[in-house]
Design an enzyme around this catalytic site. Sequence first.
Site, PDB file in Angstrom:
ATOM      1  N   SER A  12       0.859  -1.189   0.000  1.00 29.67           N
ATOM      2  CA  SER A  12       0.000   0.000   0.000  1.00 29.67           C
ATOM      3  C   SER A  12       0.892   1.234   0.000  1.00 29.67           C
ATOM      4  CB  SER A  12      -0.881   0.019   1.242  1.00 29.67           C
ATOM      5  OG  SER A  12      -1.395   1.323   1.410  1.00 29.67           O
ATOM      6  N   HIS A  37      -1.444  -1.476  -4.052  1.00 27.09           N
ATOM      7  CA  HIS A  37      -2.706  -1.159  -3.378  1.00 27.09           C
ATOM      8  C   HIS A  37      -2.774   0.347  -3.128  1.00 27.09           C
ATOM      9  CE1 HIS A  37      -6.101  -2.333  -0.711  1.00 27.09           C
ATOM     10  NE2 HIS A  37      -5.685  -1.346   0.079  1.00 27.09           N
ATOM     11  N   ASP A  39      -4.838   3.377  -1.464  1.00 35.05           N
ATOM     12  CA  ASP A  39      -5.847   3.699  -0.457  1.00 35.05           C
ATOM     13  C   ASP A  39      -6.391   5.102  -0.674  1.00 35.05           C
ATOM     14  OD1 ASP A  39      -6.057   1.376   1.281  1.00 35.05           O
ATOM     15  OD2 ASP A  39      -3.941   1.741   1.718  1.00 35.05           O
ATOM     16  N   MET A  41      -8.941   7.926   0.318  1.00 38.43           N
ATOM     17  CA  MET A  41      -9.753   8.337   1.483  1.00 38.43           C
ATOM     18  C   MET A  41     -10.251   9.759   1.293  1.00 38.43           C
ATOM     19  SD  MET A  41      -7.457   6.843   4.590  1.00 38.43           S
ATOM     20  CE  MET A  41      -6.571   5.287   4.456  1.00 38.43           C
ATOM     21  N   HIS A  70      -8.566   0.993  -3.528  1.00 35.43           N
ATOM     22  CA  HIS A  70      -9.445   0.703  -2.393  1.00 35.43           C
ATOM     23  C   HIS A  70     -10.137   2.019  -2.045  1.00 35.43           C
ATOM     24  CE1 HIS A  70      -9.584  -0.370   2.210  1.00 35.43           C
ATOM     25  NE2 HIS A  70     -10.780  -0.215   1.676  1.00 35.43           N
ATOM     26  N   MET A  72     -12.198   4.282  -0.032  1.00 36.94           N
ATOM     27  CA  MET A  72     -12.800   4.563   1.278  1.00 36.94           C
ATOM     28  C   MET A  72     -13.424   5.953   1.164  1.00 36.94           C
ATOM     29  SD  MET A  72      -9.744   2.991   3.576  1.00 36.94           S
ATOM     30  CE  MET A  72      -8.606   3.017   2.194  1.00 36.94           C
ATOM     31  N   MET A 141     -11.035  -6.229   6.009  1.00 35.16           N
ATOM     32  CA  MET A 141     -10.233  -5.270   6.772  1.00 35.16           C
ATOM     33  C   MET A 141      -9.884  -5.886   8.129  1.00 35.16           C
ATOM     34  SD  MET A 141      -9.819  -2.713   4.786  1.00 35.16           S
ATOM     35  CE  MET A 141      -8.820  -1.829   6.003  1.00 35.16           C
ATOM     36  N   ASP A 177      -6.343  -6.792   4.690  1.00 34.25           N
ATOM     37  CA  ASP A 177      -5.730  -5.458   4.707  1.00 34.25           C
ATOM     38  C   ASP A 177      -5.704  -4.905   6.122  1.00 34.25           C
ATOM     39  OD1 ASP A 177      -4.950  -2.858   4.187  1.00 34.25           O
ATOM     40  OD2 ASP A 177      -6.673  -2.347   2.932  1.00 34.25           O
TER      41      ASP A 177
END
Length: 223
Positions: A12, A37, A39, A41, A70, A72, A141, A177
């Site tokens: 990540s 990966h 992330d 957000m 991913h 979020m 998660m 993760d």
Amino acid sequence: MIEVKRPQIAPSVLSADFSRLGEQIQSVVQGGGEVLHLDVMDGHYVPNLTFGPLLIKAIRKMTDMVLESHLMISEPDKYIESFIKAGSDIVLVHPSTCGSVSDTLQQIKTLGARAGLVVNPDESLSIVEPFLKEMDQLLIMSVVPGFGGQSFMPEVLNDLPDLIPELVKNRVLLEIDGGINVDTIPSLHHSGINRFVAGSAVFNKHDSPANNMKALLNLAIPA
Ligand code: DX5
Ligand code: ZN
């Protein structure tokens, strides 16, 4: 439908040094990394802000690695197209953020990416059961989403054994993760997990991303 022959480590970039991101990505490739990966957000669905499609577009130019986003974020449906246009090969969404989970999965696949669902520690794995035929990937998660460097929560796997036959039957790739490192990976042998996300265990001051990747990959494969 994804076929994975041996466990993978997906670093990540959340924990990477963004001032030399290209170099850090080259290092994870040297260490055997195939999937990156990402992330994303929004400061709303989770209490932290990271990056969006602009950075993913830049990373797409730096590497041929598989890019896994991913999301979020609230209302991912609005942004899925821009994440895929930016170069995401896989898009992972949290079911509670989707208007219709089936529609979101379909939208991702129609736009040419692989689609996955993410289950948080305070959610039951059973929430994905209605979608097993429609999804390519399940991400569990093992920390509360929002930040890197948290401790692994083993209890998130309590109900996993019951789900494994269904995942295998539907050829759903299983990924975990949060809190994955050289101490926690060995306890996950024979758990059926195909891919381990690792942020702070790959990008840190102790060693190069390449060496950290090699150490994690060695431990991911049962002796
Ligand atoms: C947390 C993110 C993770 C995080 C993992 O919300 O989804 O991908 O980067 O970081 P580590 O491996 O440090 O727990
Ligand atoms: Zn993640």
